[in-house]
Motif scaffolding. Sequence first.
Motif, short mmCIF file in Angstrom:
data_model
loop_
_atom_site.label_atom_id
_atom_site.label_comp_id
_atom_site.label_asym_id
_atom_site.label_seq_id
_atom_site.Cartn_x
_atom_site.Cartn_y
_atom_site.Cartn_z
N ASN A 30 0.74 -1.22 -0.06
CA ASN A 30 0.03 0.07 -0.03
C ASN A 30 0.87 1.24 -0.11
OD1 ASN A 30 -2.36 -1.51 -0.03
ND2 ASN A 30 -2.70 -1.54 1.95
N GLN A 31 2.03 1.27 0.56
CA GLN A 31 2.91 2.46 0.41
C GLN A 31 3.76 2.43 -0.87
OE1 GLN A 31 5.16 2.26 4.12
NE2 GLN A 31 3.43 3.57 5.07
N ASN A 32 3.54 1.31 -1.48
CA ASN A 32 4.40 1.26 -2.89
C ASN A 32 3.43 0.99 -4.01
OD1 ASN A 32 7.42 1.34 -2.27
ND2 ASN A 32 6.44 0.23 -0.63
N LYS A 33 2.21 1.70 -3.98
CA LYS A 33 1.27 1.60 -4.92
C LYS A 33 1.67 1.45 -6.53
CE LYS A 33 -2.54 3.44 -2.31
NZ LYS A 33 -3.28 2.27 -1.83
N ARG A 34 2.55 2.14 -6.83
CA ARG A 34 2.71 2.25 -8.19
C ARG A 34 3.86 0.89 -8.66
NH1 ARG A 34 8.09 3.69 -9.21
NH2 ARG A 34 9.38 4.65 -7.25
N ARG A 35 4.06 0.27 -7.70
CA ARG A 35 4.81 -0.95 -7.89
C ARG A 35 4.06 -2.39 -7.52
NH1 ARG A 35 10.57 -0.90 -8.11
NH2 ARG A 35 11.38 1.15 -7.70
N ALA A 36 3.08 -2.28 -6.90
CA ALA A 36 2.36 -3.34 -6.28
C ALA A 36 0.94 -3.68 -7.20
CB ALA A 36 1.93 -2.96 -4.94
N TRP A 37 0.48 -4.99 -7.06
CA TRP A 37 -0.77 -5.10 -7.81
C TRP A 37 -1.29 -6.49 -7.23
CZ3 TRP A 37 0.25 -10.05 -8.67
CH2 TRP A 37 1.71 -10.79 -8.81
N LYS A 38 -2.35 -6.69 -7.56
CA LYS A 38 -3.20 -7.82 -7.01
C LYS A 38 -4.02 -8.60 -8.20
CE LYS A 38 -7.09 -5.50 -4.71
NZ LYS A 38 -7.88 -5.04 -3.73
N SER A 39 -4.26 -9.84 -8.17
CA SER A 39 -5.06 -10.60 -9.10
C SER A 39 -5.80 -11.74 -8.82
CB SER A 39 -4.00 -10.91 -10.38
OG SER A 39 -4.74 -11.54 -11.54
N LYS A 40 -6.65 -12.06 -9.26
CA LYS A 40 -7.54 -13.33 -9.02
C LYS A 40 -6.88 -14.55 -9.80
CE LYS A 40 -11.22 -10.82 -6.93
NZ LYS A 40 -12.79 -10.63 -7.34
N LYS A 41 -6.04 -14.20 -10.94
CA LYS A 41 -5.59 -15.15 -11.72
C LYS A 41 -3.79 -15.11 -11.68
CE LYS A 41 -9.63 -16.55 -13.34
NZ LYS A 41 -10.20 -17.83 -13.06
N HIS A 42 -3.41 -16.24 -11.93
CA HIS A 42 -1.77 -16.41 -12.16
C HIS A 42 -1.83 -15.91 -13.78
CE1 HIS A 42 -1.71 -19.67 -9.20
NE2 HIS A 42 -1.09 -18.52 -8.36
N ASP A 43 -0.74 -15.72 -14.24
CA ASP A 43 -0.56 -15.47 -15.68
C ASP A 43 -0.96 -16.31 -16.59
OD1 ASP A 43 2.43 -16.80 -16.80
OD2 ASP A 43 1.82 -17.18 -14.79
N ASP A 44 -1.25 -17.71 -16.21
CA ASP A 44 -1.82 -18.93 -17.16
C ASP A 44 -3.63 -18.75 -16.88
OD1 ASP A 44 -1.96 -20.08 -14.65
OD2 ASP A 44 -0.75 -21.91 -15.24
N GLY A 45 -3.87 -18.11 -16.10
CA GLY A 45 -5.44 -17.94 -15.92
C GLY A 45 -5.77 -18.79 -14.79
N THR A 46 -4.91 -19.63 -14.11
CA THR A 46 -5.37 -20.29 -12.97
C THR A 46 -5.53 -19.90 -11.73
OG1 THR A 46 -2.82 -21.36 -12.54
CG2 THR A 46 -4.38 -22.50 -14.10
N MET A 47 -5.81 -20.33 -10.57
CA MET A 47 -5.71 -19.77 -9.27
C MET A 47 -6.21 -21.05 -8.32
SD MET A 47 -4.72 -17.67 -6.99
CE MET A 47 -3.95 -16.88 -8.01
N TYR A 48 -5.68 -20.94 -7.11
CA TYR A 48 -6.22 -21.90 -6.19
C TYR A 48 -7.64 -21.42 -5.64
CZ TYR A 48 -1.19 -22.14 -5.94
OH TYR A 48 0.21 -22.41 -6.41
N ASP A 49 -8.35 -22.34 -5.41
CA ASP A 49 -9.79 -21.84 -4.93
C ASP A 49 -9.73 -20.90 -3.71
OD1 ASP A 49 -10.91 -23.64 -6.96
OD2 ASP A 49 -11.43 -25.10 -5.41
N ASP A 50 -10.54 -19.63 -3.85
CA ASP A 50 -10.71 -18.71 -2.96
C ASP A 50 -9.56 -17.96 -2.47
OD1 ASP A 50 -13.56 -19.65 -2.71
OD2 ASP A 50 -13.12 -21.05 -1.38
N TYR A 51 -8.62 -18.02 -3.40
CA TYR A 51 -7.44 -17.39 -3.11
C TYR A 51 -7.13 -16.13 -4.14
CZ TYR A 51 -5.86 -20.01 0.90
OH TYR A 51 -5.90 -20.41 2.01
N PHE A 52 -6.30 -15.43 -3.96
CA PHE A 52 -5.48 -14.41 -4.72
C PHE A 52 -4.16 -14.35 -4.69
CE2 PHE A 52 -6.46 -11.82 -1.21
CZ PHE A 52 -5.55 -10.70 -1.26
N ILE A 53 -3.48 -13.62 -5.57
CA ILE A 53 -2.08 -13.38 -5.38
C ILE A 53 -1.81 -11.72 -5.63
CG2 ILE A 53 -1.71 -13.65 -8.09
CD1 ILE A 53 0.90 -14.76 -7.60
N VAL A 54 -0.81 -11.48 -4.69
CA VAL A 54 -0.52 -9.88 -4.59
C VAL A 54 1.02 -10.16 -4.64
CG1 VAL A 54 -0.45 -10.07 -2.07
CG2 VAL A 54 -0.73 -7.90 -3.42
N GLY A 55 1.13 -8.88 -5.38
CA GLY A 55 2.72 -8.77 -5.54
C GLY A 55 3.32 -7.37 -5.68
#
Length: 107
Positions: A30-55
């Motif tokens: 949150n203090q580095n908003k221009r560098r951070a992101w979140k997504s409900k999908k991995h790059d290949d379109g998959t994701m673990y049930d009820d999870y998201f990825i933040v980076g």
Amino acid sequence: MKIDGNTSDGYHTFNELYHHRMILFSVICNQNKRRAWKSKKHDDGTMYDDYFIVGIETPEGSYTYHYHIDNWDYFKVKQIARAPEWDGHKPEDITRLLSLVADIAER
């Protein structure tokens, strides 16, 4: 002895420590908003049930975590359709986050 999220070192349970890590990572993102992101999908379109990825993209490379969808709102960063492709970072690459401090100091 059963080891689970309620297992304690005498001070904190695993569940408490994982929650602390999530809160601390949300502050960093949150203090580095221009560098951070979140997504409900991995790059290949998959994701673990009820999870998201933040980076976060650091000067030394990416660092990411997966969190349960209930924690989505802790991360006030841009949502992207798919996460960037994983760059192979591992837990020992956590020190990449230190490069964010060096990057700020150089400004």
